[in-house]
Design a protein around this motif. Structure first.
Motif, PDB file in Angstrom:
ATOM      1  N   THR A  22       0.841  -1.341  -0.039  1.00  0.00           N
ATOM      2  CA  THR A  22       0.060  -0.048   0.027  1.00  0.00           C
ATOM      3  C   THR A  22       0.846   1.308  -0.095  1.00  0.00           C
ATOM      4  O   THR A  22       0.209   2.234   0.200  1.00  0.00           O
ATOM      5  CB  THR A  22      -1.133   0.054   1.144  1.00  0.00           C
ATOM      6  OG1 THR A  22      -0.167  -0.031   2.334  1.00  0.00           O
ATOM      7  CG2 THR A  22      -1.702  -1.227   1.455  1.00  0.00           C
ATOM      8  N   ARG A  27      -5.545  -0.459  -0.559  1.00  0.00           N
ATOM      9  CA  ARG A  27      -5.725  -1.227   0.537  1.00  0.00           C
ATOM     10  C   ARG A  27      -5.500  -2.732   0.371  1.00  0.00           C
ATOM     11  O   ARG A  27      -5.789  -2.951  -0.979  1.00  0.00           O
ATOM     12  CB  ARG A  27      -7.012  -1.058   1.257  1.00  0.00           C
ATOM     13  CG  ARG A  27      -7.214   0.349   1.694  1.00  0.00           C
ATOM     14  CD  ARG A  27      -8.917   1.022   1.662  1.00  0.00           C
ATOM     15  NE  ARG A  27      -8.834   2.288   1.972  1.00  0.00           N
ATOM     16  CZ  ARG A  27     -10.065   2.855   1.856  1.00  0.00           C
ATOM     17  NH1 ARG A  27     -11.035   2.300   1.701  1.00  0.00           N
ATOM     18  NH2 ARG A  27     -10.021   4.398   2.132  1.00  0.00           N
ATOM     19  N   SER A  59      -7.187   0.675   8.754  1.00  0.00           N
ATOM     20  CA  SER A  59      -8.261  -0.097   8.241  1.00  0.00           C
ATOM     21  C   SER A  59      -9.556   0.569   7.659  1.00  0.00           C
ATOM     22  O   SER A  59      -9.877   1.381   8.493  1.00  0.00           O
ATOM     23  CB  SER A  59      -8.396  -1.532   8.742  1.00  0.00           C
ATOM     24  OG  SER A  59      -9.372  -1.189   9.959  1.00  0.00           O
TER      25      SER A  59
END
Ligand code: FES
Ligand code: FES
Lengths: 145, 145
Positions: A22, A27, A59
């Motif tokens: 990333t 992601r 996340s």
DNA sequence: ACAATAAAAGACAAAAATATCTTTTATTAT
DNA sequence: ATAATAAAAGATATTTTTGTCTTTTATTGT
């Protein structure tokens, strides 16, 4: 015995994996990571949840969701991952398990061990999370098998 | 995580204790050892049984029985104790838990870690079981607290 | 021979580490 | 709004490590 717990091995490998995957945005999902570092997916999920709660990785849920690492955090030292997972006894603890490592009440290995322990600490605090990104992209380093 | 397992910490401390207590002959009982290194007596008994079976320490049953170390074994390297208890992954294993540590398929930490791992191995193979006997008799080194 | 001693051996128990399963929540696309 | 997606959370299961308990065996001194 290995130097890190299994949990910590997975954590480090996963962080390296997420970092290089990333580095240019995007992601990466848990299945991808688990396959990429050859670890049990659901156990790894727990580990990443923990790192996420501690702010070491980030996340998003839902479609196009997944894990990533804030660019600014790419130069965090690896020692922070280790400390978050395994604690700091590798850096400061007595080799023979005495409650306190000290010059005042040293175990027989104290002097020689301290020198080595400091090298481990130095290595992990000068190595950064994003340090191997290009080598990992080039396949010069491996995170599985 | 510490560098050795709890079992290995007890084993090393016990071996050092037995070595310096029986350097001039005699035997030392399990209660004495457990107190001397501050470890759970019955668990330590299991560990010593194991070391005894492997020939690293010796013992006799009955009155005046106990554990001791053959004078010739006093210059055995400490690495043999560690290997007998914790295996050799500390000496040869990959820091990140890859199945095989190798130059061909190295993990990102391989180069730096190998250097440190070799120092640990060197330290433990050049340190002998009886090396600290006089310091331990003088109370210069500690095996408890 | 017999009693006392101390380690060996075997069985069992508790705690921690590792791994899996199920349900919930947030996010996205239709 | 609704369905689909993917991580978060919570519960449960397995394995390993650590620790304890009980019985047996070897040795010594009487
Ligand atoms: S006292 Fe044991 S390493 Fe310092
Ligand atoms: S491959 Fe990881 S330490 Fe050598």
């Amino acid at each position: 015995m290995a130097i890190f717990s299994k949990t910590c091995e997975y954590a480090i490998r996963a962080v390296f994996y997420i970092a290089h995957k990333t580095a240019n945005g995007g992601r990466v999902g848990i299945k991808d990571i688990a396959t990429g570092i050859d670890s049990p997916e659901l156990y790894l999920a727990k580990i990443l949840q923990d790192l996420s709660r501690k702010g070491l990785i980030s996340s998003f849920k839902g479609p196009n969701g997944g894990f990533f690492i804030e660019p600014a955090l790419l130069n965090k030292p690896l020692s922070e991952i280790v400390e978050a997972v395994d604690g700091d006894s590798l850096f400061y603890g007595c080799a023979l398990g005495l409650k306190q490592c000290s010059e005042i009440n040293p175990c027989p290995l104290h002097n020689d061990f301290k020198a080595i322990r400091d090298k481990i600490h130095l290595l992990l605090s000068t190595t950064t999370i994003g340090e191997f990104n290009s080598e990992l992209m080039n396949g010069l380093f491996s995170l599985k098998k």
